[in-house]
Design an enzyme around this catalytic site. Sequence first.
Site, PDB file in Angstrom:
ATOM      1  N   TYR A   1      -2.380  11.479   8.108  1.00  0.00           N
ATOM      2  CA  TYR A   1      -2.835  10.554   7.065  1.00  0.00           C
ATOM      3  C   TYR A   1      -2.937   9.129   7.606  1.00  0.00           C
ATOM      4  CZ  TYR A   1      -1.903   6.906   3.691  1.00  0.00           C
ATOM      5  OH  TYR A   1      -1.928   5.717   3.023  1.00  0.00           O
TER       6      TYR A   1
ATOM      7  N   GLY B   1       0.835  -1.187   0.000  1.00  0.00           N
ATOM      8  CA  GLY B   1       0.000   0.000   0.000  1.00  0.00           C
ATOM      9  C   GLY B   1       0.873   1.241   0.000  1.00  0.00           C
ATOM     10  N   CYS B   2       0.488   2.241   0.760  1.00  0.00           N
ATOM     11  CA  CYS B   2       1.241   3.496   0.832  1.00  0.00           C
ATOM     12  C   CYS B   2       2.701   3.232   1.155  1.00  0.00           C
ATOM     13  CB  CYS B   2       0.629   4.391   1.893  1.00  0.00           C
ATOM     14  SG  CYS B   2       1.629   5.828   2.303  1.00  0.00           S
ATOM     15  N   PHE B   3       3.602   3.613   0.244  1.00  0.00           N
ATOM     16  CA  PHE B   3       5.012   3.282   0.477  1.00  0.00           C
ATOM     17  C   PHE B   3       5.624   4.091   1.603  1.00  0.00           C
ATOM     18  CE2 PHE B   3       6.220   5.680  -3.768  1.00  0.00           C
ATOM     19  CZ  PHE B   3       5.856   6.909  -3.222  1.00  0.00           C
TER      20      PHE B   3
ATOM     21  N   CYS C   1       4.318   4.436   4.472  1.00  0.00           N
ATOM     22  CA  CYS C   1       4.061   3.650   5.682  1.00  0.00           C
ATOM     23  C   CYS C   1       5.034   2.482   5.809  1.00  0.00           C
ATOM     24  CB  CYS C   1       2.625   3.136   5.680  1.00  0.00           C
ATOM     25  SG  CYS C   1       1.375   4.438   5.764  1.00  0.00           S
TER      26      CYS C   1
END
Length: 208
Positions: free
Chosen positions: A186, A30-32, A34
């Site tokens: 976020y 997912g969100c890199f 993170c």
Amino acid sequence: MIRVFAALALILTGLPATAQQTETALVAGGCFWCVESDFRRVQGVTDVRVGFAGGTTPDPTYDDVARGRTDHLEVALITYDTAQINYDQILHMFLRSVDVLDSGGQFCDRGAHYTTAIFATPDQMAQAQAAINAAEAELGQSIVTPVREAAPFYEADDFHQNYANSEERTLTRFGWVERRAAYKGYREGCGRDRRVRELWGASAAFVN
């Protein structure tokens, strides 16, 4: 004689340290930001770079990937010291830091470019599949995170590197704030840690 010993001491102190043996793991979670933020906290991890992999478009831009105009995934390239941590441990933590049951993205981020994957070299393939099998056995469910063949890694621009720790200010939906503050807002708003804890319980990585 004293001069000889002094010279010898100088030579010895100038010798280079034993070379560090490093290897890499390439994962999509997912969100890199993170994935990068999580693994930068792991002892033995020496570097994490974020970027894109898995697609056919050469040198993709962030906007192209984020808008779904390529078939790339957001990925993190994790470099680690094999004397301190191994590939199996990296994958164990990775799988328990994502929603391995979600085939449509990760948490609040939707779309194929946010889906999960392990990109494995031929030497890593058996270990990667074993990590998937172990995760399935622990959950008692089939998981959707695939093991894919190693792919070229395209590094994202500097703006995205170590975003979660950056003190640089940028305009976001949270206002004109430091990137690290925007990242924190976020991550909390996206529910990543909440879902990982719900899915993995005591085994959840990075959130307990």
